[in-house]
Design an enzyme around this catalytic site. Structure first.
Site, PDB file in Angstrom:
ATOM      1  N   ASP A  51       0.833  -1.208   0.000  1.00  0.00           N
ATOM      2  CA  ASP A  51       0.000   0.000   0.000  1.00  0.00           C
ATOM      3  C   ASP A  51       0.866   1.256   0.000  1.00  0.00           C
ATOM      4  OD1 ASP A  51      -2.297   1.505  -0.065  1.00  0.00           O
ATOM      5  OD2 ASP A  51      -2.692   1.355   2.087  1.00  0.00           O
ATOM      6  N   ASP A 194      -3.433   8.696  10.479  1.00  0.00           N
ATOM      7  CA  ASP A 194      -3.962   7.887   9.382  1.00  0.00           C
ATOM      8  C   ASP A 194      -4.892   6.800   9.909  1.00  0.00           C
ATOM      9  OD1 ASP A 194      -3.804   6.897   6.498  1.00  0.00           O
ATOM     10  OD2 ASP A 194      -3.153   5.128   7.616  1.00  0.00           O
ATOM     11  N   GLU A 234      -7.460  11.979   9.955  1.00  0.00           N
ATOM     12  CA  GLU A 234      -7.817  11.552   8.598  1.00  0.00           C
ATOM     13  C   GLU A 234      -8.974  10.582   8.707  1.00  0.00           C
ATOM     14  OE1 GLU A 234      -7.891   8.843   5.174  1.00  0.00           O
ATOM     15  OE2 GLU A 234      -7.006   8.274   7.099  1.00  0.00           O
TER      16      GLU A 234
END
Length: 490
Positions: A51, A194, A234
């Site tokens: 990722d 995140d 986020e």
């Protein structure tokens, strides 16, 4: 406190084809004075996992192929510097999880990772499993056999290579504390939390943005603040959730703005955009594009909660994006590519607008005039188009908007009228004093005006979506000047 200036979102290697030092050189050279800050996307070991760095093997180590912590320090000397604290998970290839696979519950790192049993010690019903919110299709658990002969269901919110951390126990707390300390020692002054909304899991809930999650984010933000860093949460979710989260952290992302701007341009309709600008968090970062896809869920309905756009409007929005990109985005979105998200369309923002230069500048102007500190993704800075070759090589949907650039491609892009116009808008946003003042927005029937006022100075963006007339008017006492966005494309 971060500067009220436009920030660049970028990978160190993908923007230059080189490393962190090359990025610093770019910011001191062709892009000197353009950006007040940099969100440096994962630079941890490895940068090229499943990722693109968001599955770190070692979150506290810079990938040696692109530099060292000293290079990070140097980058942060002249720019606000944001780094990602990957709160929710770590790579299955990490030495900690590899030890768990080898030894099972006898591993010293066993407690670091979250299993189904940790949250559901008495077993989990089908109803409880269905209630869990997951951003990707399929189960959030991955059964893995360990060296002790037992098979355990590890919690894998995103992919089976991203093993969720148990953030409630001492091992999880110590792991994240180590990364926070490393950041604070190396000129990182902004932390992007995140996937923070998924960090807390609790039986009988959807395991996303729970009351306990708010408390956890509160404490994490305070801890970062004590180390001299600000935090950005986020979270992709319903717009009302974003408003609530903004009250609990230093800053949030305005993820509703990108789809609302697209909707306004596609339908010559400003109602939803203006409604949002009246209530949107002021302590936010604004984006149009990021390393992820273009978020849709943030403007749409969720369950019984109505959205800023209704379900039909969302469907029309997505289909228009696919049509504008000649169906390239369809090849990278949903079941068409691996590493998929349910709530995003993978496409460059430029191609979502049909590569229309004026529409693109109007979009950026609205972003820069909306409340918050603007961020511009490196692909968006250079008006990059969908990278179908990279998508074909990797079959990772997001790679359509994660191009590998180099000195030659950057030099070519900097000569494009749309990029020159965008850089002029960035400089105007950075330099005009009124952006530190009061914001107001009004409009109707396909027209809107966004204004900033500071004492005798003001700056206003007026857009007629039907005619595509877009003007920026600056007032300083008795002096008034007007710029047409169309003129920036000459």
């Amino acid at each position: 406190m971060m500067k009220n200036k436009v920030q660049l979102i970028t990978y160190a290697d993908r923007i230059t084809g080189q490393d962190i030092n090359a990025l610093t050189t770019l910011l001191k050279g062709p892009l000197e004075g353009v950006f007040g800050g940099v969100h440096l996307l994962p630079f941890y070991n490895p940068i090229d996992g499943s990722d693109a760095g968001f599955d770190p093997i070692d979150h506290s180590e810079v990938d040696s192929r692109i530099g060292t912590w000293a290079d990070i320090q140097a980058l942060g000397e002249n720019h606000d510097l944001m780094a990602d604290l990957i709160v929710n998970h770590v790579s299955a290839q990490s030495y900690q999880f590899q030890d768990v696979l080898a030894k099972g519950k006898q591993s010293e790192f066993w407690d670091l990772f979250l299993t189904k049993e940790d949250v559901f010690p008495n077993g989990m019903s089908e109803q409880e499993q269905q209630a869990i919110y997951r951003p990707r299709p399929g189960s959030c658990f991955t059964p893995m056999q360990c060296g002790d002969g037992q098979t355990y269901d590890f919690w894998t919110t995103f992919t089976d290579n991203q093993i969720d951390i148990n953030v409630k126990v001492e091992a999880g707390i110590a792991y994240l504390n180590n990364v926070l300390t490393k950041f604070s020692e190396n000129n990182v002054n902004i932390i992007r939390l995140d996937a923070a909304g998924y960090a807390i899991k609790q039986a009988g809930t959807n395991c996303f943005m729970l009351d306990e999650t708010f408390g956890y984010l509160d404490n994490l933000s305070k801890q970062a603040n004590e180390l001299g860093m600000e935090t950005i949460a986020e979270i992709h979710s319903h717009y009302q959730t974003q408003v609530e989260v903004a009250k609990r952290v230093n800053m949030v992302y305005d993820f509703a703005l990108p789809p609302l701007i697209l909707h306004s341009l596609f339908n010559n309709d400003v109602d939803a955009l203006l409604k949002w600008l009246q209530i949107s968090p002021r302590n936010c970062l604004t984006v149009l594009d990021t390393h992820d896809g273009i978020g849709i869920i943030d403007a749409g309905p969720m369950g019984d909660k109505p959205g800023l756009l209704n379900a039909q409007q969302i469907d029309t929005l997505v289909e228009t994006m696919h049509a504008n990109s000649n169906n390239q985005s369809r090849q990278a979105t949903g079941a068409a590519a691996s590493n998929v998200d349910l709530y995003q369309v993978n496409c460059t923002y430029y191609n979502a607008l049909g590569a229309n230069d004026l529409d693109y500048l109007i979009s950026r102007a609205i972003q820069f005039f909306a409340p918050g500190v603007p961020q511009v993704y490196y692909g968006g800075l250079f008006a990059c188009e969908n990278d179908m070759d990279l998508l074909a090589r990797t079959n990772v949907g997001r790679d359509i908007n994660r191009p590998y650039l180099n000195t030659e491609t950057i030099e070519h892009a900097l000569n494009k009228p749309v990029v020159k116009g965008l850089i002029e808008l960035i400089k105007l946003r950075n330099e005009h004093p009124a952006f530190a003042g009061e914001f107001s927005a009004h409009g109707a029937e396909g027209e809107c005006c966004l204004t900033w006022q500071l004492e005798e100075k003001s700056i206003a963006l007026s857009v007629n979506f039907k005619t595509r007339d877009a003007l920026i008017t600056q007032v300083n006492g008795d002096e008034e000047t007007t710029i047409s966005l169309n003129a920036l494309l000459v």
